[in-house]
Scaffold this active site. Structure first.
Site, PDB file in Angstrom:
ATOM      1  N   ASP A  93       0.853  -1.188   0.000  1.00 49.71           N
ATOM      2  CA  ASP A  93       0.000   0.000   0.000  1.00 49.71           C
ATOM      3  C   ASP A  93       0.888   1.236   0.000  1.00 49.71           C
ATOM      4  O   ASP A  93       2.103   1.157   0.165  1.00 49.71           O
ATOM      5  CB  ASP A  93      -0.963  -0.015   1.176  1.00 49.71           C
ATOM      6  CG  ASP A  93      -0.279   0.060   2.527  1.00 49.71           C
ATOM      7  OD1 ASP A  93       0.931   0.338   2.573  1.00 49.71           O
ATOM      8  OD2 ASP A  93      -0.953  -0.163   3.543  1.00 49.71           O
ATOM      9  N   ASP A 271      -7.899  -7.301   0.775  1.00 54.31           N
ATOM     10  CA  ASP A 271      -6.948  -7.496   1.868  1.00 54.31           C
ATOM     11  C   ASP A 271      -7.613  -7.058   3.152  1.00 54.31           C
ATOM     12  O   ASP A 271      -8.507  -6.203   3.147  1.00 54.31           O
ATOM     13  CB  ASP A 271      -5.665  -6.683   1.651  1.00 54.31           C
ATOM     14  CG  ASP A 271      -5.855  -5.228   2.066  1.00 54.31           C
ATOM     15  OD1 ASP A 271      -5.487  -4.864   3.211  1.00 54.31           O
ATOM     16  OD2 ASP A 271      -6.407  -4.438   1.268  1.00 54.31           O
ATOM     17  N   CYS A 309     -13.808 -27.974   7.629  1.00 49.25           N
ATOM     18  CA  CYS A 309     -12.510 -27.414   7.238  1.00 49.25           C
ATOM     19  C   CYS A 309     -11.447 -28.508   7.210  1.00 49.25           C
ATOM     20  O   CYS A 309     -11.376 -29.340   8.106  1.00 49.25           O
ATOM     21  CB  CYS A 309     -12.098 -26.322   8.224  1.00 49.25           C
ATOM     22  SG  CYS A 309     -10.506 -25.559   7.862  1.00 49.25           S
ATOM     23  N   CYS A 311      -8.102 -27.774   7.069  1.00 47.23           N
ATOM     24  CA  CYS A 311      -6.807 -27.159   7.335  1.00 47.23           C
ATOM     25  C   CYS A 311      -6.007 -27.995   8.332  1.00 47.23           C
ATOM     26  O   CYS A 311      -6.568 -28.842   9.044  1.00 47.23           O
ATOM     27  CB  CYS A 311      -6.986 -25.739   7.851  1.00 47.23           C
ATOM     28  SG  CYS A 311      -7.395 -25.590   9.604  1.00 47.23           S
ATOM     29  N   CYS A 314      -7.529 -27.891  11.965  1.00 46.81           N
ATOM     30  CA  CYS A 314      -8.769 -28.634  12.194  1.00 46.81           C
ATOM     31  C   CYS A 314      -8.571 -30.141  12.083  1.00 46.81           C
ATOM     32  O   CYS A 314      -9.313 -30.912  12.702  1.00 46.81           O
ATOM     33  CB  CYS A 314      -9.841 -28.161  11.217  1.00 46.81           C
ATOM     34  SG  CYS A 314     -10.486 -26.513  11.596  1.00 46.81           S
ATOM     35  N   HIS A 340      -5.643 -21.283  10.984  1.00 48.45           N
ATOM     36  CA  HIS A 340      -6.992 -21.702  10.587  1.00 48.45           C
ATOM     37  C   HIS A 340      -7.717 -20.571   9.857  1.00 48.45           C
ATOM     38  O   HIS A 340      -8.347 -20.800   8.813  1.00 48.45           O
ATOM     39  CB  HIS A 340      -7.821 -22.138  11.797  1.00 48.45           C
ATOM     40  CG  HIS A 340      -9.284 -22.192  11.487  1.00 48.45           C
ATOM     41  ND1 HIS A 340      -9.861 -23.245  10.807  1.00 48.45           N
ATOM     42  CD2 HIS A 340     -10.277 -21.283  11.721  1.00 48.45           C
ATOM     43  CE1 HIS A 340     -11.157 -22.998  10.640  1.00 48.45           C
ATOM     44  NE2 HIS A 340     -11.432 -21.829  11.174  1.00 48.45           N
TER      45      HIS A 340
END
Length: 376
Positions: A93, A271, A309, A311, A314, A340
């Site tokens: 940015d 973002d 999930c 991931c 998890c 997560h």
């Protein structure tokens, strides 16, 4: 379209699009969510783990990196990619957001923004030219034009003045980018549309940016307290004012339902610090809505954060264990909760891309909102 930067749209569904931004450092699948790496790190995450979540690009912060460790130092150390160990695209940015968020430390003029560092009180001038120089020193792949952001509650006169100044600064940013030779390397520059919630101001801003010419276009000045209804009202017209063949980036957004609604309205890039900040404070995003893992009801819950999930968190640890870590203030708790959340956001983006590609975005979005709201 050039080798350094191109954008191809693969499918549309209503106003939503899915596509690919191609750069020398890799492809960015859109709609895309960029994890925020403010100080050359996505907080509580290693770069390899960020990439494993599905992230194609991350964001760095010009203001914070210019103050610490310093853009010139990062350049001497090989640039931001080598410094932090991330070899894919980075968007930086311009520092414009800090002009508003740290307003008590700043003084604005046509030259730029003079401010005192929030770290040590040293004085600096951030101008369009200096902002572009800092981003060049950092080695940014997608450089943002310098702009002036004001609250949507500002008077129309203030909103108009800030928008018009932002367009003058956009021209100076583009000139500085071209003069620095960045366009010949693995770099692109995005302009930032301003104008608060006013359709006329937004159109004037878009027209000015298009006249200058940018590789992509951001929608700035939203997600600063105006609320989702007002933001969506602006997004009903703002993306359509920007070129259809260029990426559209909604800065600083946001909550999962914000992102889904913005994708429906034609936005390609996002973002937000929310997944990392929430992870550090014990909030997990799930398909059934956010949960606060600190709550006593999770103390003996042996299930995963989100049963749907896949991931690493998890599939390995229980809510009970995460509850213990967070309540005990263990660093691992912040790390696992953040991991997560980053995976949740990236899976949401993958699901949105698939839904657009298969022409079922409305059904997906309605089901997502219904399930997400049911758990709140």
């Amino acid at each position: 379209m050039t080798a350094r930067f191109s954008f191809a749209i693969h499918a549309t569904d209503g106003r939503a699009r899915t596509g690919t931004i191609s750069m020398k450092r890799g492809e960015i699948r859109t709609p895309a969510f960029m994890p925020v790496g403010t100080a050359a790190t996505v907080k509580a995450m290693k770069p390899g783990d960020v990439r494993a979540s599905g992230a194609d690009i991350i964001l760095g912060n010009t203001y914070h990196l210019m103050l610490r460790p310093g853009a010139e130092r990062v350049a001497r150390l090989g640039g931001l990619h080598g410094f932090m160990g991330w070899d894919r695209p980075i968007l930086t940015d311009s520092g414009g957001y800090q002009v508003m968020s740290l307003a008590e430390l700043t003084k604005r003029s046509e030259d730029g923004v003079a401010f005192k560092s929030h770290l040590d009180g040293t004085r600096h001038l951030l101008s369009p030219e200096r902002s572009i120089e800092i981003q060049r020193l950092l080695g940014s792949n997608i450089v943002m034009a310098f702009d002036e952001l004001v609250p949507t509650t500002s008077t129309r006169e203030v909103q108009a003045s800030a928008m018009e100044r932002s367009m003058r600064w956009a021209r100076r940013s583009r000139d500085a980018f071209d003069a620095g030779g960045q366009h010949a390397e693995d770099n692109a520059i995005f302009g930032i549309q301003q104008g608060a919630l006013d359709e006329g101001f937004r159109k004037s801003s878009a027209d000015a940016l298009i006249d200058i010419g940018f590789d992509g276009y951001a929608i700035g000045g939203l997600a600063v307290g105006e609320g989702q209804e007002a933001m969506f009202g602006c997004l009903d017209f703002a993306p359509g004012q920007l070129p259809a063949d260029k990426p559209r980036y909604l800065m600083g957004v946001g909550k999962p339902t914000d992102i889904v609604g913005a994708v429906e309205r034609g936005v390609d890039m996002f973002d937000c610090v929310l997944p990392t900040r929430s992870g550090r404070t014990g909030q997990a995003f799930t398909r059934q809505g956010p949960i606060n893992i600190r709550n006593a009801r999770f103390a003996e819950d042996q299930g995963p954060l989100d049963p749907a999930c896949g991931c690493p968190v998890c599939s390995t640890w229980s809510r009970a264990y995460l509850h213990h870590l967070v309540r005990a203030g263990e660093i691992l708790g912040a790390m696992l909760m953040t991991e997560h959340n980053i995976w949740f956001y990236q899976q949401m983006m993958a699901d949105l891309r698939a839904a657009i590609g298969e022409g079922r975005l409305t059904a997906f979005a309605d089901d997502f909102r219904a399930r997400y709201a049911a758990g709140q």
